[in-house]
Scaffold this active site. Sequence first.
Site, mmCIF file in Angstrom:
data_model
loop_
_atom_site.group_PDB
_atom_site.id
_atom_site.type_symbol
_atom_site.label_atom_id
_atom_site.label_comp_id
_atom_site.label_asym_id
_atom_site.label_seq_id
_atom_site.Cartn_x
_atom_site.Cartn_y
_atom_site.Cartn_z
ATOM 1 N N LYS A 56 0.862 -1.187 0.000
ATOM 2 C CA LYS A 56 0.000 0.000 0.000
ATOM 3 C C LYS A 56 0.897 1.235 0.000
ATOM 4 O O LYS A 56 1.906 1.278 0.716
ATOM 5 C CB LYS A 56 -0.897 -0.023 1.247
ATOM 6 C CG LYS A 56 -1.995 1.037 1.250
ATOM 7 C CD LYS A 56 -2.889 0.879 2.484
ATOM 8 C CE LYS A 56 -4.042 1.885 2.492
ATOM 9 N NZ LYS A 56 -4.922 1.692 3.658
ATOM 10 N N SER A 112 -9.873 1.634 2.461
ATOM 11 C CA SER A 112 -8.987 2.448 1.648
ATOM 12 C C SER A 112 -7.908 1.639 0.931
ATOM 13 O O SER A 112 -7.311 2.126 -0.029
ATOM 14 C CB SER A 112 -8.309 3.489 2.525
ATOM 15 O OG SER A 112 -7.432 2.859 3.440
ATOM 16 N N SER A 148 -10.101 -0.689 6.686
ATOM 17 C CA SER A 148 -9.470 -0.452 5.387
ATOM 18 C C SER A 148 -8.746 -1.655 4.782
ATOM 19 O O SER A 148 -8.345 -1.603 3.618
ATOM 20 C CB SER A 148 -8.492 0.717 5.470
ATOM 21 O OG SER A 148 -9.185 1.931 5.384
#
Lengths: 486, 100, 474
Positions: free
Chosen positions: C77, C152, C176
């Site tokens: 990420k 996210s 997330s």
Amino acid sequence: MSEREASGAGALDGARYEIVVGLEVHCELRTRTKLFCGCPNSFGDEPNTNICPVCLGLPGSLPVLNRQAVEYAMRIGEALHCQVRPSIFHRKNYFYPDMPKDYQVSQYDEPINVEGWLELPAGKRIGITRAHMEEDTGKSTHMGGAGRIGDATHSLVDYNRAGVPLVEIVSEPDIRSADEARAYVSELRAILVATGASDGKMEEGSLRVDANVSVRPAHSATFGTRCEIKNMNSLRSLGRAIDYEAARQVDVLQAGGRVVQETRHWNEDEGRTSSMRSKEEAYDYRYFPEPDLVPLVPDEAWRESARCALPPMPGERRRALAEAAGTDPASVALLVELDLDGLVVEAVAAGADARIALNRAANEVAADLEGARRLSPASFAKVVSMEAAAKLTATQAKQVLAALLAGESDDPEAIAARRGFEAMDTTALEIVIDEVIAANPEPWERFKGGDPKVAGLFVGQVMKRTKGKADGKAVTSILRERAGGG
Amino acid sequence: MPDSLSADDVRHVARLARLDVTDEEVELFAGQLAAVLDHASDIEALDTHEVPPTAHPLPLVNVLREDEVTPGVERDEVLAMAPAAEEGRFRVPRILGEAP
Amino acid sequence: MSGGGALAIAGAVRSGERSARDVVEEHLRVIEAAEGDIHAFNLVLADEARAAADEVDRRVAAGEDPGPLAGVPVALKDNLCTRGIPTTCSSRILEGWRPPYDATVVERLRAAGAVAIGKTNLDEFAMGSSTENSAFGPTRNPRDPSRVPGGSSGGSAAAVAAGFAPLALGSDTGGSIRQPAALCGVVGVKPTYGGVSRYGLIAFASSLDQIGPFAATVAEAAVLLEVIGGHDARDSTSIPQPAPAVSAVLDEGVDGLRVGVVRELMDGIDGDVAAHVSRAADALSAAGAKVEEVSVPACVYGLTAYYLIAPAECSSNLARYDGVRYGMRVDADDITAMYGATRAAGFGPEVKRRIMLGTYALSAGYYDAYYGQAQRVRTLLIRDFENAYGDFDALISPTAPTTAFAFGAKTANPMAMYMSDVCTIPSNLAGHPAMSVPFGTGDDGLPVGVQVMADALAEPTMFRVAAALEEAAA
């Protein structure tokens, strides 16, 4: 509201107004590394050379608390008779370019040390509200406009200091004069240095003082509105700033005005304070517990070890010296400050005369602190004892002491022998004095007539003829005898 | 707790946050923040007098490191990524007031 | 799909049967073919991955232990710091910034022989539930490109679902990792708070953020968690224990385990999703677990508390993006004007909204009513979970209220978007581990995730339940 003219700042109308001062002292801790990272805590290095992701506030970095900084904070708390308690860190949020994260990690409503006191040499106790830990900010240099922030075109920021550990010591508003404020800072500095937590260097900014100053009518029970004064870089400027500010506030009140609570900047060159208010709105720091750190919970064993690490504090040393020398603590403050109390205490313990020991330490030894480090208490005791036993005159004792301080030898008797110092007996001295009188008949008449100005001539002549071996006091007393005065 | 946020409230908060906002954003945020805060009224009603706050889910205390120097970062590497640098330092536009 | 899961790849590379370089090339080809449609990555690290693979191959050739994840491509990420490699948080404000250091998890992956293959897209600063808040455009759901991948960590979930990498790392502040895992049909784990070092994770809400694994299977996620977990002295909130051994317990089954279905988290859930959770409960029961409904009353306040605490912490964490030290700057006459202009231009609408909300919640006069009260609710929630874990070993619920939704379906109404995290938030507030396991597909043909929750540090129990669900779903 008119500012007080710099030239007009004088003594406060002490009969009608009282000064009330509380001090906030920021003390940089003498750790090897910063509060939350392993960067060197070092003054005067090239800009931005002691930086890392943590103290630069780089995204993703996290703080880890320095054990030694906590130890020092606890020592300071113990030395100031505080309660040393469990504490947490908060974030104090405000934007400023010398603060890399745009928040300062600081202890807020649960500080490590609370409710202590400090005793001034004169004996008065000043309350300590709190002594909490926080991180220092970086340093901005203002470019253009003669380095003044208001006129600068831009600024340059160095983060070497960002994250250096600080303890902020906040006093109660117990201080009542500029002199007392200076005495407080001086005493606090001595304590901080004694704990090992601080180098005490105001000029390098490792000790920084802000003063909350207000005035009130004498005998009033309530406090007036206070102003916070910043930017005082020495004890002298602290005293000047407080006197100026108090006088300014009295002027305001006497003109029927009202003191506005604000932060004011001390300008050393102009000798005045001025408002720091900018167009910014009031600060709202939005404190909340720092989620990247966990609580600090010192147990009794840890507190005990902090206590054990403390050497005797200045107050204690003053009392010990005063007791040993049979005098009062306030009168020996300087000797303790100069770290000469041990010398005197040991000399007295070894049998030396306390009055002479205090006198010689405060004058000859204090004048050569470099040499004082070479001076052993035993040698010092010996010189003092020789002088007390009249084996040396005062002048000779001073010379021997000077030789000891200069490192010539550590044996006072050897030094005295080498210089041929031996106390003259009174008969020999009387013969010399009579010769000098005979050689100076006209001045002698004047001396007998009570003219004190010629006394020096006779003492000088005797000293010259005896090559300084004579004891000045003895000479004077014989001269008086001869003159018939007694 | 306010039922809605005024435009002045929103502008004040934006100033605190150092976030320039347009008039349209002021209006948008006033409505959206009020909606979230309105939702918060459900916990406002809870009696939590006897409940201590949890700042942190972990029971850890006294996490400390030794006072030992560790390597930092190179000044040049960091300054090269700064928006503006000069004389080994970060350059910023003029500062309006002293630090608080 | 590329040849085999992470464990098969590591086995083949370790034995010398297959080169790490070959594995990387194969995955780069898959990325090349489909990334244009999916947009899982902000940056594909083709050259760096090749170099890292060559280093693994060298270690194998030299007879050194190349690590448990030798040659396994991992997608990171893009809020995890990678030394010298742009790390953007999908925000304009970090434009041009290359961290001078690696996150702890990145170091641990490298030490384990894993190969970082790219930086994945996310909602800006991890604030969002659809990856639509990225400054660099949304990621598409590989199961249905007309749908969001969740967020996210949408890029990481999509990268695993699309076969771009067998493993990925995400971060989970309110769901997330778990919510996009559910929406993309992969496994996603949020470990116990403090179980994985946050050093090098760009903070959103520090008391809630945790890094965790994405994988196609529970067993792969277990190995990845073991590699990244365990104490790190650079994170004060890191638990001073080794990572929990979870791989070893996967085949222990759930016989005799007590599993609760959280009543409050079944409210307001899409009927089809709720039905899957019921079937999951039945499957665990059939496998020998004692399954009952349980009440965790304070869960209903979780969303509210979260949307006060997380923005408050974010408003402070994101203050440092001020145009002084790194990232973008919009020049202005004085510093205050520069701050305001830079932050206005650098942050997107959702980030601004949360900064505003958090600044307000912390500001003078409102602290007690908002942030203070939310922290007390957090205590209530922890107490309610304590009660539940007195009677149960693990809890289950839906991961998300719905399957993957269409682009734009919730962007106009922040509260509707925030509701996507209603089931996942309680575990973040309590600091407990939780994970999402794919459990079939809904009537719309899209994956449904079941969430398994456990008490702090009870990852082994959680993984046993997850493994049983995976087996039942197969």
